[in-house]
Design an enzyme around this catalytic site. Structure first.
Site, short mmCIF file in Angstrom:
data_model
loop_
_atom_site.label_atom_id
_atom_site.label_comp_id
_atom_site.label_asym_id
_atom_site.label_seq_id
_atom_site.Cartn_x
_atom_site.Cartn_y
_atom_site.Cartn_z
CD GLU A 241 2.48 2.45 -3.72
OE1 GLU A 241 2.18 2.88 -4.85
OE2 GLU A 241 2.01 1.39 -3.25
NE ARG A 245 0.55 4.83 -6.22
CZ ARG A 245 -0.62 4.66 -5.61
NH1 ARG A 245 -1.55 5.58 -5.74
NH2 ARG A 245 -0.84 3.60 -4.86
CG ASP A 374 1.97 -7.74 -6.47
OD1 ASP A 374 3.01 -7.32 -5.93
OD2 ASP A 374 0.92 -7.08 -6.55
CD GLU A 509 -4.33 -4.91 -9.63
OE1 GLU A 509 -3.47 -4.12 -9.19
OE2 GLU A 509 -5.55 -4.84 -9.32
CB THR A 598 3.88 -2.43 -11.53
OG1 THR A 598 2.91 -3.34 -11.00
CG2 THR A 598 4.29 -1.41 -10.48
#
Length: 610
Positions: A241, A245, A374, A509, A598
């Site tokens: 994360e 980010r 994913d 998404e 992502t």
């Protein structure tokens, strides 16, 4: 679910966009004009009304036939598109606003001659007129029509882009007033929550503000980064994360602005995350204390998730390229090398967990494109693109995985045949699909754009329709976190949602994939779908004092039950993708120059000499 309660959404199937099985009756198509007009903001309606009045005045001055119409001699407009019959009748009644509504609806439906266009003026030339003069005048009319449509399209695009800017400003207002410098806003309680204590929302939103041209807000945030942001803290952060980010957001903002402040901060956090790779297997731990330089797995297991350890590569590779320090790229490349050769895959599909001690897959036999797996597939393709399409091992793994999806996870629902991606558990297929899987249409489309098989784009379009249906078949028009598809003959509905899965976290998404599909196909229906979704976010998640909140129940429009949390990715991803979707400028973060991580942070595709 009961489709009757959502017929107003399901039946609006713009030209060429949906399953023919849904209700496309003339009655609903006629009503859709007025419904779409009412969905517009007051600003949008005012702008379009202004254009109409201006053109009406110009028409009176320019066309004798218009004057004749006003004297009752000739009809003004003829329609060539059946869905506009309802508005045509209203025009006959003299309702001028409906003319505008029909124009707007017509532009959304894109039916006339396979291109956008308003109703056309009837040919008022007499049959005895010269044929060549008719051709000249028809060409002139076509030219004026195209100019008119271009102008109206520009106004609509501008108003949609402004709507996204206003949504961001509203979210930023709540964050600035109640959560400034903290990780996430709690808009209902007008407070904040902390995860890492690093201003997560602010950093995640930096490049969004730059792309949305919100320079005042950007400068506020930049000042905080310069004076307040420090990573010298005794705090545990999640490697994945914080990489996607924080490191990704800082690197992206550096590339967009050229300001070395952000590169310096990226170097700092990147170096502090490196202890996570100090494991017996070189598969990184999930958590690292960025102040003490000590990493560890979660308290309850020695496993890391496959998606997390294989979705940090874009960022660390780019950090090595910028700093000319190879250790960052070497660490993440080793992870990909090991995962590539591991046993336990099924036709290129990977399990969800990997052990940091021995480097082997654990909990084998479960395969999904949802949570915990994913972005592994996403980063196979994007690393290949980032590196100039030279790393064939990444491409081979990606292509094999997509074939594995087709063979093992792809099914169609009943009764309407929606294509969806399910899950496999020890040989048993489950028709469960996370909203997270809606990244896949965009990834498939991106691959096709970069020369991969054309049927990837075909599959992308089918899955995009499914993800859209996950929204419009809910009473709020917002997708739940997880859906289950019906596959049995005789089913009356395609989608079921369990009570525990009805929440919406403001996820990006579907909007992400809409952006890719519109950018790469130029089909404006994807913009229309996105606009509808944005309106539902505005209606059901907006908090008047500032900010937007995730909700507990997308099936209850009367009380969707706010969760009192605005995730950082709503500003970092969702609103950014809305803006890029509504923009027709293909050079705004060109997909031939940038690849998105992502968390929607664009990083440059390496030049061929890199």
């Amino acid at each position: 679910m009961h489709l009757s309660s959502r017929q107003d959404y399901v039946s609006i199937s713009f030209a060429g966009q949906g399953s023919g099985s849904y209700n496309n009756s003339k009655q609903w198509r006629r009503q859709s004009c007025w419904r779409k007009w009412k969905q517009l903001s007051r600003l949008q309606r005012s702008l379009i009304l202004f254009i109409l009045v201006l053109l009406f005045i110009c028409g009176i001055a320019s066309y004798p036939s218009v004057t004749e119409h006003l004297r009752g001699k000739t009809p003004f407009i003829s329609y060539e598109s059946e869905p506009l019959v309802g508005c045509q009748n209203l025009l006959k009644a003299g309702i001028i606003e409906c003319q505008l509504t029909c124009l707007y609806c017509h532009m959304l439906q894109r039916k006339l001659s396979n291109k956008r266009g308003p109703p056309v003026l009837q040919n008022r030339l007499q049959k005895k007129g010269n044929a060549s003069e008719t051709v000249v005048e028809d060409r002139a009319a076509d030219s004026k029509k195209e100019a008119f449509i271009s102008f109206v399209s520009f106004v609509l695009e501008s108003s949609w882009l402004e709507a996204v800017q206003e949504a961001f400003r509203h979210a930023w207002k709540g964050y600035k007033e109640f959560a400034w410098g903290h990780d996430e806003l709690r808009p209902i309680s007008k407070s904040y929550s902390e995860w890492f204590g690093l201003g997560l929302t602010l950093i995640d939103a930096l490049d969004t503000m730059w792309i949305l041209d919100l320079k005042e807000e950007f400068e506020e945030a930049k000042s905080w980064v310069a004076t307040e942001l420090t990573f010298n803290k005794n705090v545990d952060v999640n490697l994945f994360e914080s990489t996607i980010r924080i490191l990704g957001g800082l690197l992206s903002t550096y590339h967009l602005t050229g300001d070395t402040l952000f590169l310096d901060k990226a170097k700092d956090i990147g170096s502090r995350l490196m202890p996570a790779f100090n494991t017996p297997s070189k598969i990184p731990y999930s958590d690292v204390n960025i102040g003490k330089g000590i990493a560890h797995p979660p308290r309850w297991t020695s496993d890391s998730t496959v998606a997390e350890v294989t979705s940090i590569q874009l960022e660390f590779r780019e950090l090595s390229r910028l700093t000319q320090e190879p250790q960052y790229q070497a660490a993440v490349a080793e992870v990909m090398k090991q995962v590539h050769k591991l046993d336990g895959k099924l036709d290129g599909l990977v399990p969800m967990f990997i052990n940091t001690n021995n480097g082997q897959f654990t909990h084998q036999g479960i395969y999904t494109l949802g949570a915990r797996a994913d972005s592994y597939y996403e980063y196979l393709l994007k690393q290949w693109i980032q590196g100039g399409k030279k790393e064939n091992q990444l491409l081979e793994d990606y292509l094999q995985a997509i074939e594995g999806v087709k063979k093992n996870l792809l099914q169609k629902s009943s009764p309407n045949g929606l294509t969806f991606v399910g899950e496999l558990s020890h040989g048993q297929f489950s028709p469960k699909m996370d909203h997270l899987v809606c990244f896949l249409p965009g990834t498939l489309a991106l691959g096709a754009h970069n020369g991969l098989p054309a049927d990837h784009m075909d599959l992308a379009k089918e899955l995009m329709e499914t993800c859209y249906q996950m929204y419009i078949q809910m009473e709020t028009g917002l997708s739940p976190e997880i859906v289950h598809f019906n596959m049995h003959q005789g089913s009356t509905r395609d989608i079921d949602v369990k009570l525990a899965d009805r929440h919406n976290l403001l996820r990006p998404e579907t909007v992400e994939s809409l952006f890719y599909l519109h950018r790469l196909t130029k089909d404006h229906k994807y913009q229309d779908w996105g606009w509808e979704i944005l309106q539902n976010f505005e209606k059901y998640t907006k908090v008047s004092s500032g900010g937007y909140t995730s909700i507990n129940n997308v099936r209850d429009p009367e009380y969707p039950s706010p969760r009192d949390k605005m995730e950082s990715f709503f500003l970092g991803e969702t609103l950014k993708y809305f803006y890029l979707l509504f923009s027709n400028n293909t050079n705004l973060i060109s997909l031939d120059q940038y690849v998105f991580n992502t968390e929607a942070h664009p990083l440059p595709i390496w030049p061929s000499t890199a």
